[in-house]
Write a protein that holds these residues in place. Structure first.
Motif, PDB file in Angstrom:
ATOM      1  N   TYR A   1     -12.075  63.062   2.434  1.00 18.15           N
ATOM      2  CA  TYR A   1     -13.145  63.573   3.292  1.00 18.15           C
ATOM      3  C   TYR A   1     -14.338  64.111   2.495  1.00 18.15           C
ATOM      4  CZ  TYR A   1      -9.767  63.480   7.163  1.00 18.15           C
ATOM      5  OH  TYR A   1      -8.865  63.091   8.125  1.00 18.15           O
ATOM      6  N   PHE A   2     -14.066  64.658   1.311  1.00 14.41           N
ATOM      7  CA  PHE A   2     -15.104  65.326   0.531  1.00 14.41           C
ATOM      8  C   PHE A   2     -15.079  64.856  -0.917  1.00 14.41           C
ATOM      9  CE2 PHE A   2     -14.342  68.161   4.071  1.00 14.41           C
ATOM     10  CZ  PHE A   2     -15.620  68.590   4.418  1.00 14.41           C
ATOM     11  N   GLN A   3     -16.247  64.619  -1.469  1.00  7.77           N
ATOM     12  CA  GLN A   3     -16.330  64.267  -2.884  1.00  7.77           C
ATOM     13  C   GLN A   3     -16.097  65.485  -3.760  1.00  7.77           C
ATOM     14  OE1 GLN A   3     -20.062  62.499  -4.254  1.00  7.77           O
ATOM     15  NE2 GLN A   3     -18.942  61.452  -5.882  1.00  7.77           N
ATOM     16  N   TYR A   4     -16.551  66.652  -3.283  1.00  7.26           N
ATOM     17  CA  TYR A   4     -16.479  67.873  -4.097  1.00  7.26           C
ATOM     18  C   TYR A   4     -15.450  68.833  -3.522  1.00  7.26           C
ATOM     19  CZ  TYR A   4     -20.901  65.940  -5.692  1.00  7.26           C
ATOM     20  OH  TYR A   4     -21.873  65.110  -6.184  1.00  7.26           O
ATOM     21  N   LEU A   5     -14.429  69.151  -4.321  1.00 10.85           N
ATOM     22  CA  LEU A   5     -13.441  70.162  -3.971  1.00 10.85           C
ATOM     23  C   LEU A   5     -13.736  71.368  -4.852  1.00 10.85           C
ATOM     24  CD1 LEU A   5     -12.104  67.269  -3.330  1.00 10.85           C
ATOM     25  CD2 LEU A   5      -9.966  68.566  -3.220  1.00 10.85           C
ATOM     26  N   TYR A   6     -14.251  72.420  -4.251  1.00 13.85           N
ATOM     27  CA  TYR A   6     -14.751  73.576  -4.999  1.00 13.85           C
ATOM     28  C   TYR A   6     -13.584  74.517  -5.298  1.00 13.85           C
ATOM     29  CZ  TYR A   6     -18.825  76.453  -6.344  1.00 13.85           C
ATOM     30  OH  TYR A   6     -19.784  77.162  -7.022  1.00 13.85           O
ATOM     31  N   GLU A   7     -12.672  74.057  -6.141  1.00 15.85           N
ATOM     32  CA  GLU A   7     -11.499  74.809  -6.530  1.00 15.85           C
ATOM     33  C   GLU A   7     -10.836  74.071  -7.691  1.00 15.85           C
ATOM     34  OE1 GLU A   7      -7.958  74.216  -3.777  1.00 15.85           O
ATOM     35  OE2 GLU A   7      -9.625  73.624  -2.461  1.00 15.85           O
ATOM     36  N   PRO A   8      -9.977  74.750  -8.459  1.00 19.96           N
ATOM     37  CA  PRO A   8      -9.286  74.055  -9.549  1.00 19.96           C
ATOM     38  C   PRO A   8      -8.239  73.099  -9.010  1.00 19.96           C
ATOM     39  CG  PRO A   8      -8.499  76.308  -9.360  1.00 19.96           C
ATOM     40  CD  PRO A   8      -9.643  76.187  -8.408  1.00 19.96           C
ATOM     41  N   ASN A   9      -8.004  72.032  -9.751  1.00 21.02           N
ATOM     42  CA  ASN A   9      -6.989  71.075  -9.331  1.00 21.02           C
ATOM     43  C   ASN A   9      -5.592  71.523  -9.752  1.00 21.02           C
ATOM     44  OD1 ASN A   9      -5.888  68.764  -8.234  1.00 21.02           O
ATOM     45  ND2 ASN A   9      -6.291  67.502 -10.024  1.00 21.02           N
ATOM     46  N   SER A  10      -5.513  72.217 -10.897  1.00 24.64           N
ATOM     47  CA  SER A  10      -4.212  72.676 -11.387  1.00 24.64           C
ATOM     48  C   SER A  10      -4.421  73.804 -12.387  1.00 24.64           C
ATOM     49  CB  SER A  10      -3.453  71.524 -12.062  1.00 24.64           C
ATOM     50  OG  SER A  10      -4.051  71.204 -13.303  1.00 24.64           O
ATOM     51  N   ILE A  11      -3.331  74.379 -12.832  1.00 23.49           N
ATOM     52  CA  ILE A  11      -3.410  75.471 -13.805  1.00 23.49           C
ATOM     53  C   ILE A  11      -3.980  74.991 -15.140  1.00 23.49           C
ATOM     54  CG2 ILE A  11      -1.066  75.160 -14.700  1.00 23.49           C
ATOM     55  CD1 ILE A  11      -0.871  78.221 -14.870  1.00 23.49           C
ATOM     56  N   LEU A  12      -3.852  73.689 -15.414  1.00 29.56           N
ATOM     57  CA  LEU A  12      -4.386  73.158 -16.661  1.00 29.56           C
ATOM     58  C   LEU A  12      -5.897  72.979 -16.618  1.00 29.56           C
ATOM     59  CD1 LEU A  12      -1.826  70.416 -17.766  1.00 29.56           C
ATOM     60  CD2 LEU A  12      -2.355  72.556 -18.927  1.00 29.56           C
ATOM     61  N   THR A  13      -6.459  72.983 -15.417  1.00 30.75           N
ATOM     62  CA  THR A  13      -7.899  72.723 -15.289  1.00 30.75           C
ATOM     63  C   THR A  13      -8.599  73.842 -14.526  1.00 30.75           C
ATOM     64  OG1 THR A  13      -7.450  71.388 -13.318  1.00 30.75           O
ATOM     65  CG2 THR A  13      -7.641  70.219 -15.416  1.00 30.75           C
ATOM     66  N   PHE A  14      -8.126  75.062 -14.724  1.00 27.12           N
ATOM     67  CA  PHE A  14      -8.748  76.192 -14.035  1.00 27.12           C
ATOM     68  C   PHE A  14     -10.074  76.583 -14.662  1.00 27.12           C
ATOM     69  CE2 PHE A  14      -6.542  78.153 -17.537  1.00 27.12           C
ATOM     70  CZ  PHE A  14      -7.382  79.177 -17.932  1.00 27.12           C
ATOM     71  N   HIS A  15     -10.402  76.026 -15.814  1.00 27.64           N
ATOM     72  CA  HIS A  15     -11.562  76.458 -16.580  1.00 27.64           C
ATOM     73  C   HIS A  15     -12.664  75.419 -16.644  1.00 27.64           C
ATOM     74  CE1 HIS A  15      -8.658  74.367 -19.107  1.00 27.64           C
ATOM     75  NE2 HIS A  15      -9.717  73.823 -19.672  1.00 27.64           N
ATOM     76  N   LYS A  16     -12.403  74.186 -16.171  1.00 24.12           N
ATOM     77  CA  LYS A  16     -13.382  73.124 -16.347  1.00 24.12           C
ATOM     78  C   LYS A  16     -13.390  72.192 -15.145  1.00 24.12           C
ATOM     79  CE  LYS A  16     -10.592  69.506 -18.538  1.00 24.12           C
ATOM     80  NZ  LYS A  16     -11.030  68.419 -17.665  1.00 24.12           N
ATOM     81  N   ILE A  17     -14.480  71.439 -15.045  1.00 27.63           N
ATOM     82  CA  ILE A  17     -14.563  70.416 -14.008  1.00 27.63           C
ATOM     83  C   ILE A  17     -13.575  69.293 -14.316  1.00 27.63           C
ATOM     84  CG2 ILE A  17     -16.090  68.712 -12.936  1.00 27.63           C
ATOM     85  CD1 ILE A  17     -18.438  70.497 -13.681  1.00 27.63           C
ATOM     86  N   GLN A  18     -12.931  68.796 -13.280  1.00 29.96           N
ATOM     87  CA  GLN A  18     -12.028  67.661 -13.457  1.00 29.96           C
ATOM     88  C   GLN A  18     -12.426  66.551 -12.489  1.00 29.96           C
ATOM     89  OE1 GLN A  18      -7.918  68.285 -12.503  1.00 29.96           O
ATOM     90  NE2 GLN A  18      -7.251  66.358 -13.402  1.00 29.96           N
ATOM     91  N   ARG A  19     -12.537  65.358 -13.021  1.00 29.89           N
ATOM     92  CA  ARG A  19     -12.840  64.196 -12.180  1.00 29.89           C
ATOM     93  C   ARG A  19     -11.574  63.411 -11.917  1.00 29.89           C
ATOM     94  NH1 ARG A  19     -17.081  59.166 -13.380  1.00 29.89           N
ATOM     95  NH2 ARG A  19     -16.266  57.823 -11.698  1.00 29.89           N
ATOM     96  N   GLU A  20     -11.377  63.042 -10.651  1.00 36.55           N
ATOM     97  CA  GLU A  20     -10.305  62.127 -10.273  1.00 36.55           C
ATOM     98  C   GLU A  20     -10.926  61.020  -9.443  1.00 36.55           C
ATOM     99  OE1 GLU A  20      -6.980  63.874  -8.345  1.00 36.55           O
ATOM    100  OE2 GLU A  20      -6.201  64.783 -10.183  1.00 36.55           O
TER     101      GLU A  20
END
Length: 455
Positions: free
Chosen positions: A348-367
């Motif tokens: 539904y959304f291109q941008y999820l304004y939250e971390p994807n996981s504990i490993l990526t709580f500090h940076k943008i992650q693209r999937e």
């Protein structure tokens, strides 16, 4: 005993392998380039393209919302009552005749085919049903024009922006006063073109309590006006439906038409017109008998099935579509959405304004073509901004300078009074938000919207 030692050794070895693997992953995930802006464009090595399309077409639309006449509501314009007019309502916005506004403000009004030409001194506006060209600059109407009983009606929100005014809603007396603009209402010309990226999100914006009051709505406009005057782009995490079952409250903006809710949507419109970008923070930010904002809506326990998750998303999107509120991102309440729920949100959304996981709580992650955007600088707790200031002053390599702030904390630092058909503002520079903005400017960050994160 020997068997126990062997089991213990296997456990320790396995734990060491896990920790080493985590450390390697953490290192290579963490130490990356900063996201920056150069020549007014975001620079990052993994930006998505602009081809994302939501899987969902809203069932409700702004164009199909009904128009009704509102009684016992009066309009004042710079101290002058606007008499002998009808006030209309559509999608939680009030409308008044365009001709009446032009007459009181001294603008000539000429219709040219499907457009209206408004002129006064060196000001020249070209107004259509959906847009306005203001001295050469295009503006999309928040409410669109209404043609009713052979007259064109324009929304209070659009009157504010086009004619550079600010609306004050007196709920008790049902009077809307259009006043001179807040000081520094124009965007700063000192906005950085180059620098490290920073993101700010104003959290838990919903039609409840203080945001249904005259004072609260004006204070939020003052906040938005201040951020815009400093050249700050920011986000508003909007909860479309406020529910408190224990208090018998269910404020559904699609059905509960009131001057308080009209003032709320007007405030949201004002923020959009002053540098804000809106996203959906759940639908009601609660489940069952929980109260909105404090409750959880998406998790292993709540709305965990695919069908229930889609229902939350689609109800929120339908409300936004019906009220003509553009929404760019989604943020699950308290970041509690499961990985399966996030897979649905990504449709539904291109941008999820939250971390994807504990490993990526500090940076943008693209999937694929989606971005997860965390807030590693955290939030303001007990009015203390020291950790955020430290993170801005001495950034960890690759860490995204992203934070969120509950703007209700800001309200005690703002006072205002209405004088001479305007608003006199006393906004303390010691407020948490002003301290954060000072640090952002001091360390040469450039604020962006999440929608800027694309090729």
């Amino acid at each position: 005993m020997r068997k126990l030692k062997k089991c213990l050794l296997v456990f320790i070895s396995s734990l060491a392998i896990v920790l080493i693997s985590y450390g390697v992953l953490f290192y290579f995930n963490f130490f990356q380039e900063f996201v920056t802006v150069k020549d007014n464009k975001v620079q990052w090595n993994n930006l998505p393209d602009d081809t994302f399309k939501s899987c969902y077409a809203p069932k409700l639309s702004f164009s199909s919302m009904p128009v009704t006449e509102i009684s016992q509501t009066s309009i004042n314009l710079l101290g002058n009552p606007v008499n002998n007019i009808k006030v209309l309502e559509k999608a939680q916005r009030y409308y008044i005749p365009l001709k009446s506004i032009c007459t009181v403000l001294g603008f000539s009004l000429v219709k040219n085919n499907s457009e209206f030409i408004l002129t006064k001194d060196n000001m020249n506006y070209i107004l259509s049903n959906t847009d306005c060209i203001i001295n050469g600059q295009s503006y999309s109407l928040r409410g669109n024009l209404i043609f009713y009983e052979n007259k064109e009606y324009i929304s209070i929100s659009d009157i504010e922006y086009i004619f550079n005014l600010v609306a004050d809603f007196d709920m008790n007396n049902k009077v809307i006063s259009l006043l001179t603009p807040l000081s520094n209402s124009n965007k700063s010309e000192n906005e950085l073109t180059d620098g490290k990226v920073a993101l700010i999100r104003l959290e838990d914006f919903s039609a409840e309590s203080v945001l249904l009051s005259e004072s609260g709505q004006m204070k939020f406009k003052i906040i938005g006006n201040y951020l815009n005057s400093q050249g700050i782009k920011y986000h508003i995490a909007w909860v479309p439906r406020y529910k408190s079952p224990s208090n018998n409250i269910d404020n559904d903006l699609l059905s509960n038409i009131s001057i308080e809710n009209v003032g709320f949507i007007n405030t949201l419109d004002y923020l959009i017109n002053h540098g804000g970008q809106v996203g959906l923070h759940g639908y009601s930010h609660q489940a069952g008998n929980n109260t909105s904002i404090s409750g959880i809506e998406l998790s292993h326990k709540y709305n965990s099935s695919e069908e229930a998750t889609r229902s939350v998303l689609e109800n929120a999107i339908d409300t936004a579509s019906a009220l003509n509120i553009p929404c760019t991102f989604f943020e699950s309440p308290h970041y509690k959405a499961t990985s399966k729920q996030k897979e649905v949100i990504k449709e539904y959304f291109q941008y999820l304004y939250e971390p994807n996981s504990i490993l990526t709580f500090h940076k943008i992650q693209r999937e694929n073509n989606n971005l997860f955007i965390p807030t590693p600088l955290g939030y303001v707790d007990n009015l203390d901004v020291s950790s955020i200031e430290k993170g801005l002053a001495h950034p960890t390599p690759g860490e995204l300078a992203s934070l969120f702030y509950h703007p209700y904390k800001e309200l005690n630092f703002i006072n205002f009074s209405k004088e001479n058909f305007g608003v006199k503002v006393d906004y303390s520079s010691s407020s948490p938000l002003q301290q954060i903005v000072t640090s952002i400017n001091r360390y040469n960050y450039r604020t962006i919207h999440v929608s800027d994160l694309k090729n």
